[in-house]
Design a protein around this motif. Structure first.
Motif, PDB file in Angstrom:
ATOM      1  N   ALA A   1       0.818  -0.971   0.134  1.00 57.56           N
ATOM      2  CA  ALA A   1       0.267  -0.024   0.120  1.00 57.56           C
ATOM      3  C   ALA A   1       0.934   1.350   0.116  1.00 57.56           C
ATOM      4  CB  ALA A   1      -0.960  -0.055   1.126  1.00 57.56           C
ATOM      5  N   VAL A   2       1.957   1.179   0.893  1.00 56.27           N
ATOM      6  CA  VAL A   2       2.710   2.390   0.889  1.00 56.27           C
ATOM      7  C   VAL A   2       3.804   2.627  -0.238  1.00 56.27           C
ATOM      8  CG1 VAL A   2       4.694   3.526   2.074  1.00 56.27           C
ATOM      9  CG2 VAL A   2       2.680   2.306   3.645  1.00 56.27           C
TER      10      VAL A   2
ATOM     11  N   ALA B   1       1.496   9.860   5.982  1.00 54.18           N
ATOM     12  CA  ALA B   1       1.360   9.674   7.374  1.00 54.18           C
ATOM     13  C   ALA B   1       0.619   8.297   7.730  1.00 54.18           C
ATOM     14  CB  ALA B   1       0.215  10.561   8.066  1.00 54.18           C
ATOM     15  N   PHE B   2       0.748   7.875   8.740  1.00 57.06           N
ATOM     16  CA  PHE B   2       0.079   6.491   9.301  1.00 57.06           C
ATOM     17  C   PHE B   2      -0.873   6.751  10.509  1.00 57.06           C
ATOM     18  CE2 PHE B   2      -0.362   2.908  12.149  1.00 57.06           C
ATOM     19  CZ  PHE B   2      -0.581   1.775  11.467  1.00 57.06           C
ATOM     20  N   ILE B   3      -2.201   6.299  10.391  1.00 55.17           N
ATOM     21  CA  ILE B   3      -3.027   6.516  11.514  1.00 55.17           C
ATOM     22  C   ILE B   3      -3.441   5.034  11.821  1.00 55.17           C
ATOM     23  CG2 ILE B   3      -5.493   7.184  11.935  1.00 55.17           C
ATOM     24  CD1 ILE B   3      -5.261   9.464  10.365  1.00 55.17           C
TER      25      ILE B   3
ATOM     26  N   PHE C   1      -1.778   6.529   5.134  1.00 58.49           N
ATOM     27  CA  PHE C   1      -2.276   4.819   5.277  1.00 58.49           C
ATOM     28  C   PHE C   1      -3.126   4.776   6.647  1.00 58.49           C
ATOM     29  CE2 PHE C   1      -0.750   0.490   6.130  1.00 58.49           C
ATOM     30  CZ  PHE C   1      -1.839  -0.187   5.642  1.00 58.49           C
ATOM     31  N   CYS C   2      -4.298   4.291   6.547  1.00 56.85           N
ATOM     32  CA  CYS C   2      -4.849   3.884   7.994  1.00 56.85           C
ATOM     33  C   CYS C   2      -5.006   2.448   8.229  1.00 56.85           C
ATOM     34  CB  CYS C   2      -6.212   4.319   7.795  1.00 56.85           C
ATOM     35  SG  CYS C   2      -6.358   6.266   7.591  1.00 56.85           S
TER      36      CYS C   2
ATOM     37  N   ILE D   1      -5.706   5.472   2.016  1.00 50.72           N
ATOM     38  CA  ILE D   1      -5.841   3.997   1.601  1.00 50.72           C
ATOM     39  C   ILE D   1      -6.049   3.478   3.190  1.00 50.72           C
ATOM     40  CG2 ILE D   1      -4.553   1.978   1.399  1.00 50.72           C
ATOM     41  CD1 ILE D   1      -2.866   3.441  -0.748  1.00 50.72           C
ATOM     42  N   GLY D   2      -6.979   2.595   3.079  1.00 53.68           N
ATOM     43  CA  GLY D   2      -7.623   1.936   4.303  1.00 53.68           C
ATOM     44  C   GLY D   2      -7.085   0.405   4.229  1.00 53.68           C
ATOM     45  N   PHE D   3      -7.887  -0.393   5.093  1.00 53.37           N
ATOM     46  CA  PHE D   3      -7.377  -1.828   4.993  1.00 53.37           C
ATOM     47  C   PHE D   3      -8.628  -2.633   5.499  1.00 53.37           C
ATOM     48  CE2 PHE D   3      -5.037  -5.666   6.293  1.00 53.37           C
ATOM     49  CZ  PHE D   3      -3.822  -5.575   5.823  1.00 53.37           C
ATOM     50  N   ASN D   4      -8.698  -3.653   4.825  1.00 53.12           N
ATOM     51  CA  ASN D   4      -9.942  -4.713   5.185  1.00 53.12           C
ATOM     52  C   ASN D   4     -10.805  -4.773   4.191  1.00 53.12           C
ATOM     53  OD1 ASN D   4      -8.919  -6.257   7.348  1.00 53.12           O
ATOM     54  ND2 ASN D   4      -9.741  -4.676   8.873  1.00 53.12           N
TER      55      ASN D   4
END
Length: 198
Positions: A36-37, A49-51, A111-112, A139-142
């Motif tokens: 993703a990154v 950034a990362f959340i 990127f979350c 960008i998310g995840f799942n």
């Protein structure tokens, strides 16, 4: 340790294990985050950034993948990491995005660690008049169901949770029945789903 000592069959799900004594069905969250990154980097984003919230083992693996990709690119900035212990939710994503942009207005991508946080960030961007992805990519995840219907549609990492559950159940039934299980770890992989947010 308690589970191992009990002798009760157990299959770990959603992540894969390097422990040869464990049975597991899942994916590499580190590799997924790195992809993703790296995608964001290929799009020309430089202030990524990362959340992350809850910071459970899977979230920590995603955080590690985020850091690894940026270290390899020579652009890791620890000031752009926002990791909190609270449970992830849309409202928290909104708050963290607003706070991040207030202190680092030059952020051009986020990127979350999951889709709830990403959707909250996009809601807050709408309130702040920040254009996604033109000003900030997300960008998310799942790949939860609503991610394909958000505005803009969310780019995210799809995790094949139904397949994971199915394969883990079959493995567990084989263990219960005393059948040999030759493959202790099954990596089902992941997919970066490119949509409008990044």
């Amino acid at each position: 340790k308690l589970i191992q000592a009990s002798g009760i069959p157990c299959v770990h799900v959603m992540e894969i294990s390097d422990d040869s004594t464990r049975y597991s069905v899942g994916l590499s969250h580190t590799a997924a985050a790195m992809q993703a990154v790296n995608y964001l980097l290929l799009q020309g984003r430089r202030r990524i950034a990362f959340i992350g919230a809850h910071m459970d083992p899977r979230t920590r693996q995603r955080h590690h993948g985020y850091q690894t990709a940026l270290i390899q690119h020579g652009s890791l900035d620890l000031a752009l990491e926002c990791c909190v212990p609270q449970a992830a939710c849309v409202g928290l994503g909104s708050t963290l995005f607003r706070d991040l942009l207030a202190s680092h207005p030059d952020v051009d991508a986020i990127f979350c660690s999951n889709d709830d946080l990403a959707q909250g960030a996009m809601f807050e961007a709408l309130r702040l008049g920040i254009r996604i992805p033109e000003q900030v990519a997300v960008i998310g995840f799942n790949d939860v169901e609503q991610s394909a219907h958000s505005v803009p549609r969310l780019t995210t990492v799809r995790t094949p949770r139904s397949e994971i559950g199915d394969q883990a159940a079959h493995m567990l039934l084989d263990l219960i029945r005393g059948k040999p299980v030759t493959q202790r770890t099954i990596d089902v992989g992941f997919e970066l789903v490119i949509r409008e947010s990044a």
